[in-house]
Design an enzyme around this catalytic site. Structure first.
Site, PDB file in Angstrom:
ATOM      1  CB  CYS A 114      -2.838   7.638 -14.242  1.00  0.00           C
ATOM      2  SG  CYS A 114      -1.039   7.866 -14.149  1.00  0.00           S
ATOM      3  CG  HIS A 250      -3.942   4.954 -10.973  1.00  0.00           C
ATOM      4  ND1 HIS A 250      -3.119   4.182 -11.765  1.00  0.00           N
ATOM      5  CD2 HIS A 250      -3.268   6.127 -10.764  1.00  0.00           C
ATOM      6  CE1 HIS A 250      -2.005   4.848 -12.036  1.00  0.00           C
ATOM      7  NE2 HIS A 250      -2.076   6.015 -11.435  1.00  0.00           N
ATOM      8  CG  ASN A 280       1.640   5.370 -11.496  1.00  0.00           C
ATOM      9  OD1 ASN A 280       0.954   4.864 -12.377  1.00  0.00           O
ATOM     10  ND2 ASN A 280       1.462   6.617 -11.084  1.00  0.00           N
TER      11      ASN A 280
END
Length: 323
Positions: A114, A250, A280
């Protein structure tokens, strides 16, 4: 005078298939309300059968090129952040290079889960600042739907697929905080925490594997580390919280986003949030959010942006840039 890596164009791509929270209710012990309450996610996009990470990356990259008003052969470099490349090798970045029709320069992948787009931005900035490249395409693209355990309600409802891209170009600045472009980067990793977020398979173990996550442990690390890396990047740039126009985090979990903003003393009105619509998307989430933020009219030229992420590794970092 200082060479800065300035954003010239931005673009994104989302697969056509939209999966609402309620779509999971038939196969999992979960509800739309449960997912929203714990993550802030309402829907996400899943790649179509046969649609790959490089396919999505190419579409996002082309959108960024179009906005920049340049062609693929005007690029020197492509850096693609992904944990879900099409093949073991060659890199997905070289596949994008070919699909765009770029016949020169070089392309490579970055894998920091990520946090991958942050690491890719830092690499692009270094290439530009050192004079090794003038224009760099930085992409985040993921097909996390391919590594989900569909029986694990704690993970499979959280992730989605998509891609986002930026074109960075070398421009001369005065060497002050008023310059456009990347002003500071801050990167970290700590392999001691591998077991709280990982995929339980890989090439050398001869298995594909599924994503595994200790959600409470990830949450515990996330807010502290994200706020600290953002503060560090701002300090390196010679700036403070009051100088920030937008945090573009993020997009993992709304509670992490809110907690990090609170710890930094930045109101949520100055945070770009897209997690409700995308879930996500790992390395794709920041460039997706930047592109959507521009399309909404939130992010404007001259705005000071802090973007930060944490992912498996653990790996985390932040970038301060003036749009």
């Amino acid at each position: 005078m200082t060479i800065r890596a300035v954003v010239r164009g931005v673009g994104h791509y989302l697969p056509e298939r939209v999966v609402e929270n309620s779509d999971f209710e038939a196969s999992l012990d979960t509800t739309d309300e449960w997912i929203r309450a714990r993550s802030g996610i309402e829907r996400r996009h899943f790649a179509a059968e046969g649609e790959t990470t490089s396919d999505m990356a190419t579409k996002a990259a082309q959108a960024a090129l179009d906005m920049a008003g340049i062609g693929a052969n005007d690029l020197d470099t492509i850096i693609l952040a992904t944990s879900t490349a099409d093949l073991t090798f060659p890199s997905a970045a070289t596949m994008v290079q070919h699909k765009l029709g770029m016949t020169g320069g070089f392309a490579f992948d970055v894998q920091a889960v990520c946090a991958g787009f942050i690491f890719a931005l830092a690499n692009a900035n270094a290439l530009i600042a050192s004079g090794q490249a003038r224009r760099v395409m930085v992409i985040g693209s993921e097909t996390f739907s391919r590594i989900m355990d569909w029986s694990d309600r704690s993970t499979c409802v959280l992730f989605g697929d998509g891609a986002g891209a930026l074109v960075l170009e070398a421009q001369t600045g005065a060497g002050t905080t008023d310059d456009r472009g990347i002003l500071a980067t801050d990167l970290h990793s700590d392999g001691r925490h591998r077991d709280i977020l990982y995929v339980d398979g890989g090439i050398s173990t001869q298995s594909t594997g599924y994503l595994r996550m200790e959600g409470k442990e990830v949450f515990r690390h996330a807010i502290e580390k994200l706020a600290a890396t953002a503060d560090s990047a701002l300090e390196k740039a010679g700036l403070g919280h009051d100088d920030v126009d937008w945090i573009v985090p993020h997009q993992a979990n709304i509670r992490i986003i809110q907690g990090t903003a609170k710890k930094m003393g930045v109101p949520m009105e100055r945070v770009v949030v897209t997690v409700q619509d995308h879930g996500n998307t790992s390395a794709a989430s920041i460039p997706l959010a930047l592109s959507v933020g521009c399309a909404r009219g939130q992010i404007k030229p001259g705005d000071l942006i802090v973007t930060e992420a944490i992912g498996g590794g653990l790996a985390w970092g932040a970038v301060v840039l003036r749009w």
